[in-house]
Design a protein around this motif. Structure first.
Motif, short mmCIF file in Angstrom:
data_model
loop_
_atom_site.label_atom_id
_atom_site.label_comp_id
_atom_site.label_asym_id
_atom_site.label_seq_id
_atom_site.Cartn_x
_atom_site.Cartn_y
_atom_site.Cartn_z
N MET A 161 10.44 37.45 31.42
CA MET A 161 10.63 36.02 31.69
C MET A 161 11.72 35.42 30.79
N HIS A 162 11.77 35.83 29.54
CA HIS A 162 12.83 35.33 28.67
C HIS A 162 14.19 35.86 29.10
N ALA A 163 14.24 37.14 29.46
CA ALA A 163 15.52 37.74 29.85
C ALA A 163 16.03 37.14 31.14
N ILE A 164 15.16 36.96 32.12
CA ILE A 164 15.60 36.40 33.40
C ILE A 164 15.96 34.92 33.25
N GLY A 165 15.32 34.23 32.35
CA GLY A 165 15.68 32.83 32.10
C GLY A 165 16.99 32.67 31.36
N MET A 166 17.24 33.55 30.42
CA MET A 166 18.43 33.42 29.58
C MET A 166 19.66 34.08 30.20
N GLY A 167 19.49 35.14 30.98
CA GLY A 167 20.61 35.90 31.52
C GLY A 167 21.58 35.07 32.36
N PRO A 168 21.12 34.40 33.41
CA PRO A 168 22.05 33.60 34.20
C PRO A 168 22.66 32.43 33.43
N GLY A 169 21.92 31.87 32.47
CA GLY A 169 22.47 30.78 31.67
C GLY A 169 23.62 31.24 30.80
N ILE A 170 23.44 32.37 30.16
CA ILE A 170 24.52 32.92 29.33
C ILE A 170 25.66 33.41 30.22
N ILE A 209 21.90 40.48 36.23
CA ILE A 209 21.78 41.95 36.26
C ILE A 209 21.61 42.49 34.84
N PHE A 210 22.37 41.96 33.90
CA PHE A 210 22.23 42.39 32.52
C PHE A 210 20.83 42.06 31.99
N ALA A 211 20.30 40.91 32.38
CA ALA A 211 18.95 40.53 31.94
C ALA A 211 17.90 41.46 32.53
N LEU A 212 18.07 41.86 33.77
CA LEU A 212 17.13 42.80 34.37
C LEU A 212 17.15 44.14 33.65
N ILE A 213 18.33 44.61 33.32
CA ILE A 213 18.44 45.88 32.59
C ILE A 213 17.84 45.74 31.19
N LEU A 214 18.11 44.61 30.54
CA LEU A 214 17.59 44.38 29.20
C LEU A 214 16.07 44.24 29.20
N SER A 215 15.51 43.70 30.28
CA SER A 215 14.07 43.51 30.33
C SER A 215 13.31 44.82 30.56
N LEU A 216 14.01 45.90 30.82
CA LEU A 216 13.34 47.19 30.95
C LEU A 216 12.84 47.70 29.60
#
Length: 100
Positions: free
Chosen positions: A76-85, A62-69
């Motif tokens: 693609m970088h945000a969705i790849g890194m978000g769940p990993g972090i 969810i944080f990656a989706l918000i950050l990718s806005l």
């Protein structure tokens, strides 16, 4: 042809998330084999403990989706890194909560 910078930008998130996943898996396997995996006395507290890692991954996504806005961060970088972090933060929360 791709330049070296583009190749690094494509591979780097994969390498970082793979390292995080391998670290968490090996730590959990080590804790399970040594018998120090966190266990709680009540079922409710045990359910909270068991759900910290998946909730961390969901929060990271969810944080990656918000950050990718924002245009500076690729989706693609945000969705790849978000769940990993989020997996790493969930594991840290698991370690903290299992001690108390």
């Amino acid at each position: 042809m791709y330049s070296n910078q583009e190749i690094v930008n494509i591979i780097l998130p994969l390498v970082i998330v793979s390292g995080i996943v391998i670290f968490v898996i090996f730590r959990m396997v080590y804790k399970a084999k040594s018998g120090t995996l966190g266990r709680r006395e009540s079922k409710k507290k045990q359910n909270i403990l068991d759900s910290l890692i998946p909730l961390g991954m969901i929060a990271g996504f969810i944080f990656a989706l918000i950050l990718s806005l924002f245009p500076a961060v690729s989706m693609m970088h945000a969705i790849g890194m978000g769940p990993g972090i989020g997996l790493l933060f969930g594991y840290v929360g698991y370690e903290i909560y299992s001690r108390y």
